[in-house]
Write a protein that holds these residues in place. Structure first.
Motif, PDB file in Angstrom:
ATOM      1  N   THR A  56      -4.214   6.777   7.693  1.00  0.00           N
ATOM      2  CA  THR A  56      -3.810   6.355   6.355  1.00  0.00           C
ATOM      3  C   THR A  56      -4.587   5.121   5.900  1.00  0.00           C
ATOM      4  N   LEU A  57      -4.515   4.856   4.590  1.00  0.00           N
ATOM      5  CA  LEU A  57      -5.102   3.621   4.058  1.00  0.00           C
ATOM      6  C   LEU A  57      -4.477   2.411   4.741  1.00  0.00           C
ATOM      7  N   LYS A  58      -3.166   2.460   4.907  1.00  0.00           N
ATOM      8  CA  LYS A  58      -2.454   1.339   5.514  1.00  0.00           C
ATOM      9  C   LYS A  58      -2.954   1.070   6.933  1.00  0.00           C
ATOM     10  N   ASN A  59      -3.234   2.118   7.680  1.00  0.00           N
ATOM     11  CA  ASN A  59      -3.710   1.939   9.047  1.00  0.00           C
ATOM     12  C   ASN A  59      -5.205   1.655   9.126  1.00  0.00           C
ATOM     13  N   THR A  60      -5.941   1.971   8.085  1.00  0.00           N
ATOM     14  CA  THR A  60      -7.387   1.792   8.073  1.00  0.00           C
ATOM     15  C   THR A  60      -7.794   0.388   7.632  1.00  0.00           C
ATOM     16  N   ILE A  61      -7.082  -0.165   6.654  1.00  0.00           N
ATOM     17  CA  ILE A  61      -7.471  -1.442   6.048  1.00  0.00           C
ATOM     18  C   ILE A  61      -6.421  -2.492   6.398  1.00  0.00           C
ATOM     19  N   LYS A  62      -6.752  -3.373   7.335  1.00  0.00           N
ATOM     20  CA  LYS A  62      -5.763  -4.326   7.848  1.00  0.00           C
ATOM     21  C   LYS A  62      -5.217  -5.246   6.760  1.00  0.00           C
ATOM     22  N   TYR A 118       2.229   9.832  -1.494  1.00  0.00           N
ATOM     23  CA  TYR A 118       2.314  10.740  -2.634  1.00  0.00           C
ATOM     24  C   TYR A 118       0.958  11.212  -3.171  1.00  0.00           C
ATOM     25  N   HIS A 119      -0.101  10.553  -2.765  1.00  0.00           N
ATOM     26  CA  HIS A 119      -1.432  10.880  -3.298  1.00  0.00           C
ATOM     27  C   HIS A 119      -2.445  10.913  -2.157  1.00  0.00           C
ATOM     28  N   LYS A 120      -2.219  11.794  -1.209  1.00  0.00           N
ATOM     29  CA  LYS A 120      -3.048  11.861   0.006  1.00  0.00           C
ATOM     30  C   LYS A 120      -4.527  12.102  -0.300  1.00  0.00           C
ATOM     31  N   ASN A 121      -4.824  12.990  -1.235  1.00  0.00           N
ATOM     32  CA  ASN A 121      -6.229  13.260  -1.568  1.00  0.00           C
ATOM     33  C   ASN A 121      -6.909  12.034  -2.152  1.00  0.00           C
ATOM     34  N   THR A 122      -6.197  11.327  -3.000  1.00  0.00           N
ATOM     35  CA  THR A 122      -6.738  10.095  -3.583  1.00  0.00           C
ATOM     36  C   THR A 122      -6.969   9.054  -2.494  1.00  0.00           C
ATOM     37  N   ALA A 123      -6.010   8.916  -1.596  1.00  0.00           N
ATOM     38  CA  ALA A 123      -6.144   7.961  -0.492  1.00  0.00           C
ATOM     39  C   ALA A 123      -7.358   8.298   0.370  1.00  0.00           C
ATOM     40  N   GLU A 124      -7.568   9.570   0.626  1.00  0.00           N
ATOM     41  CA  GLU A 124      -8.729   9.987   1.420  1.00  0.00           C
ATOM     42  C   GLU A 124     -10.037   9.639   0.707  1.00  0.00           C
ATOM     43  N   ILE A 142     -10.469   7.234  -1.480  1.00  0.00           N
ATOM     44  CA  ILE A 142     -10.621   5.773  -1.440  1.00  0.00           C
ATOM     45  C   ILE A 142     -11.228   5.364  -0.103  1.00  0.00           C
ATOM     46  N   LYS A 143     -10.724   5.929   0.981  1.00  0.00           N
ATOM     47  CA  LYS A 143     -11.278   5.614   2.308  1.00  0.00           C
ATOM     48  C   LYS A 143     -12.747   6.021   2.396  1.00  0.00           C
ATOM     49  N   LEU A 144     -13.091   7.154   1.818  1.00  0.00           N
ATOM     50  CA  LEU A 144     -14.468   7.641   1.834  1.00  0.00           C
ATOM     51  C   LEU A 144     -15.417   6.673   1.128  1.00  0.00           C
ATOM     52  N   HIS A 145     -14.951   6.081   0.028  1.00  0.00           N
ATOM     53  CA  HIS A 145     -15.784   5.178  -0.771  1.00  0.00           C
ATOM     54  C   HIS A 145     -15.690   3.716  -0.314  1.00  0.00           C
ATOM     55  N   GLU A 197     -20.726   0.772  -3.050  1.00  0.00           N
ATOM     56  CA  GLU A 197     -20.716   0.487  -4.491  1.00  0.00           C
ATOM     57  C   GLU A 197     -19.890   1.516  -5.256  1.00  0.00           C
ATOM     58  N   GLU A 198     -19.939   2.753  -4.820  1.00  0.00           N
ATOM     59  CA  GLU A 198     -19.253   3.846  -5.515  1.00  0.00           C
ATOM     60  C   GLU A 198     -17.740   3.665  -5.551  1.00  0.00           C
ATOM     61  N   PHE A 199     -17.227   2.805  -4.696  1.00  0.00           N
ATOM     62  CA  PHE A 199     -15.793   2.517  -4.679  1.00  0.00           C
ATOM     63  C   PHE A 199     -15.306   2.106  -6.063  1.00  0.00           C
ATOM     64  N   TYR A 200     -16.043   1.226  -6.723  1.00  0.00           N
ATOM     65  CA  TYR A 200     -15.610   0.699  -8.020  1.00  0.00           C
ATOM     66  C   TYR A 200     -15.604   1.765  -9.104  1.00  0.00           C
ATOM     67  N   GLU A 201     -16.616   2.596  -9.100  1.00  0.00           N
ATOM     68  CA  GLU A 201     -16.669   3.689 -10.074  1.00  0.00           C
ATOM     69  C   GLU A 201     -15.509   4.660  -9.857  1.00  0.00           C
ATOM     70  N   TYR A 202     -15.237   4.980  -8.603  1.00  0.00           N
ATOM     71  CA  TYR A 202     -14.129   5.887  -8.308  1.00  0.00           C
ATOM     72  C   TYR A 202     -12.794   5.277  -8.731  1.00  0.00           C
ATOM     73  N   MET A 203     -12.586   4.013  -8.409  1.00  0.00           N
ATOM     74  CA  MET A 203     -11.321   3.356  -8.748  1.00  0.00           C
ATOM     75  C   MET A 203     -11.124   3.291 -10.256  1.00  0.00           C
ATOM     76  N   GLU A 204     -12.208   3.051 -10.987  1.00  0.00           N
ATOM     77  CA  GLU A 204     -12.107   3.014 -12.444  1.00  0.00           C
ATOM     78  C   GLU A 204     -11.701   4.387 -12.985  1.00  0.00           C
ATOM     79  N   LYS A 205     -12.265   5.432 -12.423  1.00  0.00           N
ATOM     80  CA  LYS A 205     -11.911   6.783 -12.860  1.00  0.00           C
ATOM     81  C   LYS A 205     -10.447   7.106 -12.598  1.00  0.00           C
TER      82      LYS A 205
END
Length: 88
Positions: A2-8, A24-30, A32-35, A39-47
């Protein structure tokens, strides 16, 4: 994992609470972890939070928006300068 277990830092923020993104949003969480760490993290989060014209979706609950904002804050702290390379 999970995000919680991945990001201290996110785990510290949540404490004993469960992540709404993880639950509730497992695909979104996955995605987020991928990005995470790129740099692509910010573009994804904005979307995630911008509703594009002609696209019908319900949006996220307030707790999820808080988590998204916190993840953006953590990412910017851990990876300073990445956001500045994008034209968001």
């Amino acid at each position: 994992m999970t995000l919680k277990n991945t990001i201290k830092e996110f785990r510290s923020y949540l404490g004993e609470n469960e992540s709404h993104l993880d639950r509730y949003h497992k695909n979104t969480a996955e995605k987020i972890k991928l990005h995470w760490g790129y740099e692509e993290f910010y573009e994804y989060m904005e979307k995630l939070v911008i509703v594009e014209k002609g696209r019908n979706r319900n949006g996220f609950s307030y707790p999820v928006i808080l988590e998204i904002n916190k993840l953006q804050e953590i990412h910017e702290h851990l990876f300073p300068g990445l956001k500045h390379h994008l034209s968001i």
